[in-house]
Design a protein around this motif. Structure first.
Motif, short mmCIF file in Angstrom:
data_model
loop_
_atom_site.label_atom_id
_atom_site.label_comp_id
_atom_site.label_asym_id
_atom_site.label_seq_id
_atom_site.Cartn_x
_atom_site.Cartn_y
_atom_site.Cartn_z
N GLU B 19 60.23 48.91 45.45
CA GLU B 19 59.66 50.06 44.72
C GLU B 19 59.23 49.66 43.31
OE1 GLU B 19 61.81 53.96 46.72
OE2 GLU B 19 62.69 53.01 44.95
N ARG B 20 60.03 48.80 42.68
CA ARG B 20 59.74 48.42 41.28
C ARG B 20 58.52 47.51 41.20
NH1 ARG B 20 64.92 46.18 38.64
NH2 ARG B 20 63.75 46.51 36.72
N LEU B 21 58.23 46.82 42.30
CA LEU B 21 57.06 45.92 42.28
C LEU B 21 55.83 46.54 42.93
CD1 LEU B 21 58.51 42.37 43.14
CD2 LEU B 21 57.74 43.21 40.93
N ALA B 22 56.00 47.70 43.54
CA ALA B 22 54.90 48.27 44.33
C ALA B 22 53.71 48.67 43.45
CB ALA B 22 55.41 49.49 45.09
N PHE B 23 52.50 48.59 44.06
CA PHE B 23 51.27 48.95 43.36
C PHE B 23 50.63 50.14 44.07
CE2 PHE B 23 52.01 44.59 42.28
CZ PHE B 23 51.48 44.40 41.02
N SER B 24 50.29 51.14 43.30
CA SER B 24 49.52 52.25 43.89
C SER B 24 48.06 51.78 44.01
CB SER B 24 49.61 53.48 42.99
OG SER B 24 48.95 53.19 41.76
N GLY B 25 47.22 52.62 44.60
CA GLY B 25 45.81 52.26 44.74
C GLY B 25 45.16 51.94 43.40
N GLU B 26 45.39 52.80 42.43
CA GLU B 26 44.79 52.60 41.09
C GLU B 26 45.36 51.37 40.42
OE1 GLU B 26 45.26 56.11 38.79
OE2 GLU B 26 44.05 57.31 40.16
N GLN B 27 46.69 51.19 40.57
CA GLN B 27 47.32 50.02 39.96
C GLN B 27 46.80 48.73 40.58
OE1 GLN B 27 51.43 51.13 40.63
NE2 GLN B 27 51.77 51.46 38.43
N THR B 28 46.51 48.76 41.88
CA THR B 28 45.98 47.57 42.55
C THR B 28 44.66 47.16 41.90
OG1 THR B 28 47.04 48.19 44.61
CG2 THR B 28 45.25 46.63 44.78
N CYS B 29 43.80 48.15 41.66
CA CYS B 29 42.50 47.86 41.04
C CYS B 29 42.70 47.24 39.65
CB CYS B 29 41.67 49.14 40.92
SG CYS B 29 41.29 49.86 42.51
N ALA B 30 43.59 47.87 38.88
CA ALA B 30 43.82 47.36 37.52
C ALA B 30 44.41 45.96 37.57
CB ALA B 30 44.76 48.32 36.79
N ALA B 31 45.34 45.74 38.53
CA ALA B 31 46.00 44.43 38.63
C ALA B 31 45.00 43.34 39.00
CB ALA B 31 47.12 44.51 39.65
N LEU B 32 44.09 43.66 39.94
CA LEU B 32 43.10 42.65 40.35
C LEU B 32 42.20 42.28 39.17
CD1 LEU B 32 42.12 44.05 43.87
CD2 LEU B 32 43.29 41.90 43.41
N GLU B 33 41.84 43.29 38.39
CA GLU B 33 40.99 43.00 37.22
C GLU B 33 41.73 42.14 36.21
OE1 GLU B 33 39.63 46.83 35.93
OE2 GLU B 33 38.48 47.10 37.77
N GLU B 34 42.99 42.48 35.99
CA GLU B 34 43.77 41.70 35.02
C GLU B 34 43.97 40.27 35.53
OE1 GLU B 34 47.46 43.47 33.69
OE2 GLU B 34 48.14 41.47 33.03
N PHE B 35 44.23 40.13 36.83
CA PHE B 35 44.41 38.79 37.41
C PHE B 35 43.14 37.96 37.23
CE2 PHE B 35 44.66 35.55 40.66
CZ PHE B 35 45.99 35.18 40.63
N GLY B 36 41.99 38.62 37.46
CA GLY B 36 40.70 37.94 37.30
C GLY B 36 40.50 37.45 35.87
N ARG B 37 40.96 38.25 34.91
CA ARG B 37 40.82 37.84 33.50
C ARG B 37 41.73 36.66 33.20
NH1 ARG B 37 40.18 43.38 32.62
NH2 ARG B 37 42.41 43.72 32.31
N ARG B 38 42.97 36.72 33.78
CA ARG B 38 43.93 35.65 33.47
C ARG B 38 43.61 34.35 34.19
NH1 ARG B 38 50.22 36.82 33.62
NH2 ARG B 38 50.05 39.06 33.40
N PHE B 39 43.15 34.47 35.46
CA PHE B 39 42.86 33.26 36.26
C PHE B 39 41.44 33.39 36.82
CE2 PHE B 39 47.37 34.37 36.71
CZ PHE B 39 47.98 33.22 36.23
#
Lengths: 287, 423
Positions: B19-39
């Motif tokens: 539960e603490r690591l889970a991503f909602s739909g919106e969080q998934t989008c934000a996470a992918l964008e952040e990952f793209g910026r970092r790597f």
């Protein structure tokens, strides 16, 4: 030898037997292509049987409903059409295990028991004759379909009562679907039998000379089947508990028994229905 | 070329961790964008379901993020310290990562093996990543292959046919065998147990709409009814609710049966023979077993369904080896394809090197034989092409064969030296 256009009864009966064997093999093993082969063999048999009946119709005026044998073969043909329709629309359900034995049974009756001689009595009116023959035929097919649905219902209900999971390869439709099929089969058979009896009476009134007596065994047994089905349908409509699937299933089973008795009478007793010579007359004539 | 997955699932992490690591739909989008910026050089797909949280990454060249970096990303996105999650995370690389993805997509790694939802979830994760342009050729190929493998497993085995959770068995093996459709049926929930909700979910998926909840505590009934867009009825109206119902799910904590045979007799006469499916999930049971002996009543207790689940589990276990074989074969094939892709640049250069002299020879021939018509020229060109292809065939086949056992680095070097291929 029963043959037409180079096609024998054995030819299409074999196709149906192979389709039945394939249906039964569902219980033993899985196969991705079996469904296509099943439908293919049944369809090939249907094409062969259609050609056979067509050839018979060209040879004999009034055919393919001009003799007991034709009547059985056309009923079998209709059941195969029902089987193909159901198998194509509900490929997972094993309708063939229940329907195809009836088809083979009817073909067997046509081959070994039914009289191949055309009915001697010419109907007083060709049109009413056709209406009479077709409606009685459709009523019988509806009873047979109802019987199959009833058997499937009782088997499905037994499994569910015993809390057993679906048998691999013998998947049956839901109780709701089967109960609906049963009820419809009863309604269709009542309507068709009503038309058949009414047209038969019109034919009787139109006929000149020797009228078919109302106490003829075939007429009496048909009226009995009709009254039974009518009572079943009326009670089902007026008394809601009688609509319960299990009760409707039992009604269709009893209807089937009544139909078999009526058919047995047609095949075995002296009757003037269809203008058949009574056995006594035949014996006298032979002396 | 580097493909990896880092994540946690129901196998190695409790629901609290997931539960603490889970991503909602919106969080998934934000996470992918952040990952793209970092790597920016790294492809990524984020899969988050109630049973797993995983990030798949791939890179054709350059450095791949390490386990610590990926753990830091997953935990850091939610503002957690990665160190506390590291013991719960698994990390698979290359072949193992591919096999893991195929196993997940085929539902062999699910809590309920064979459940169909996971394929849709994998597909959604992939589409979401593709929508954010975080998927490149490697993950495209891997996820397309995973969807294909899942379909193969579904078609060639019966693993999806054997449901093993009590609610799924209750609905698929029994309720669906009684009723043809559910959108015109009335579902009655007695009590408010967890398993009732899970069963309701299955029924909703099948189209059930009319839900009534009866509970001793009206507040809880109203709450549950609101969650399932149903209605609550007072406990005193239980008999009437059973008369109207087609399906009953009972999960009260009562010490004794709440529906005895005598009580049901009055209900039965008012039902006019309509079939009734009763799923008694309570322990001790809410329905007297004698009720199940009535002709149109199909009563299933937890024990009845547990037995069915056990039978299904055994049947499913028999299918597992076949499904695993498919995954093993497809993993092997995919990895070989990946390795073969790695030989692509060398093959490309080899082709170019061999086509250069062909073109020179053809030019020389056209100058020497100026009377040649277009048809003759085309025939000659095709002959030269065939000759070059035939000469290239053995070395290319050798490269392909070697790719099946690993990246053919030695052979690639040998080919490059032998034919003087320049970088």
């Amino acid at each position: 030898m029963l043959s037409g256009a180079g096609i024998g009864v054995v030819c299409f009966a074999s196709s149906y037997a192979v389709a039945l064997a394939l249906e039964i093999s569902r219980l033993l093993f899985r196969s991705g292509v079996r469904g296509a082969f099943m439908v293919g063999f049944a369809a090939a048999g249907l094409v062969a049987q259609t050609a056979f009946l067509y050839h018979q119709a060209l040879k004999t005026p009034g055919s393919p409903l001009s003799s007991q044998r034709d009547w059985c073969l056309v009923a079998a043909w209709l059941l195969v059409v029902v089987y193909l329709y159901l198998t194509c629309y509900h490929p997972k359900n094993a309708f063939g295990v229940f329907l195809l034995p009836l088809v083979l049974g009817l073909i067997g009756v046509a081959r070994f028991l039914a009289d191949a001689q055309p009915y001697a009595r010419e109907p007083a009116s060709r049109a009413w004759g056709v209406v009479h023959g077709v409606s009685i035929l459709l009523a019988s097919v509806a009873v047979l379909v109802g019987f199959v649905a009833g058997i499937m219902y009782l088997e499905q209900a037994r499994r569910l009562k015993k809390k057993l999971p679906p048998i691999r390869g013998l998947r049956l439709p839901s109780l709701e679907w089967l109960a609906r099929a049963n009820s419809r089969a009863i309604v269709v058979s009542v309507l068709m039998l009503a038309v058949g009896l009414a047209s038969g009476e019109i034919l009787r009134l139109l006929s000149q000379g020797d009228r078919l007596p109302w106490y003829d065994p075939v007429v009496l047994s048909t009226v009995c089947v009709f009254l039974w089905l009518l009572a079943a349908a009326v009670v089902g409509v007026l008394y809601r508990p009688a609509q319960a699937g299990r009760k409707v299933a039992y009604l269709t089973l009893v209807s089937f028994v009544a139909l078999v008795v009526a058919l047995a009478l047609v095949l075995s007793v002296d009757t003037q229905h269809g203008g058949r010579q009574s056995r006594a007359e035949a014996v006298d004539g032979g002396r | 070329m580097h493909l990896q997955v880092v994540g946690c699932s129901h196998h190695n992490a409790s629901i609290e961790v997931r539960e603490r690591l889970a991503f909602s739909g919106e969080q998934t989008c934000a996470a992918l964008e952040e990952f793209g910026r970092r790597f920016p050089e790294v492809e990524s797909v984020l899969l988050s379901t109630c049973n797993r949280v995983e990030i798949y990454t791939a890179t054709e060249s350059g450095d791949a993020p390490s386990l610590n970096e990926l753990a830091g990303f997953l935990a850091g996105f939610h503002g957690h310290c990665p160190r506390e999650f590291l013991p719960h995370l698994y990390h698979h690389v290359d072949r193992e990562a591919v096999r893991h993805l195929f196993t997940v997509a085929s539902s062999l790694d699910s809590m309920v093996v064979g459940e169909p939802q996971i394929l849709a979830q994998v597909k959604q994760a992939y589409q979401s990543a593709a929508g954010h342009e975080s998927v490149g050729p490697l993950l495209h190929a891997a996820f397309q292959a995973a969807l294909k493998v899942a379909r193969r497993v579904a078609c060639e085995t019966r693993i999806h046919h054997h449901r093993v959770s009590i609610p799924s068995v209750a609905v698929a093996d029994f309720a669906e065998q009684i009723f043809e459709r559910f959108d015109d049926k009335r579902t009655l929930v007695i009590g408010a147990g967890e398993m009732a909700e899970e069963t309701l979910q299955y029924l909703k998926d099948k189209g059930a709409r009319d839900v009534t909840v009866v509970n001793r505590s009206d507040g809880r009934a109203v709450e549950l009814a609101a969650r399932w867009q149903g209605k609550a009825a007072p406990w005193e109206r239980l008999d009437e609710a059973i008369v109207e119902a087609d399906l009953v799910i009972s999960t009260t904590g009562a010490d004794e049966p709440i529906v005895t045979a005598e009580r049901f007799a009055a209900i039965e006469s008012a039902r006019a023979g309509r079939p009734l499916f009763v799923l008694d999930l309570a322990v001790p049971r809410d329905f007297d077993p004698a009720v199940g002996e009535r002709p149109e009543v199909y009563l299933y207790s937890v024990d009845d369904l547990r037995a069915a689940c056990q039978r299904n589990r055994q049947a499913r276990d028999k299918e597992l080896p076949a499904a695993e074989r498919i995954i093993e074969d497809e993993t092997e094939r995919f990895v070989a394809e990946l390795r073969h892709r790695a030989t692509g640049p060398v093959i490309q250069r080899l082709r170019e090197e061999w086509h250069k002299p062909k073109e020179e020879e053809l030019r020389r021939l056209w100058n020497k034989l100026p009377d040649l018509d277009d048809r003759a020229k085309e025939e000659i060109r095709q002959s030269f092409d065939r000759l070059v292809n035939k000469l290239l065939h053995p070395p290319l086949e050798s490269l392909r064969d070697e790719s099946r056992h690993g990246l053919p680095s030695t052979l690639l070097d040998a080919v490059a030296k032998l034919f003087r291929l320049k970088d």
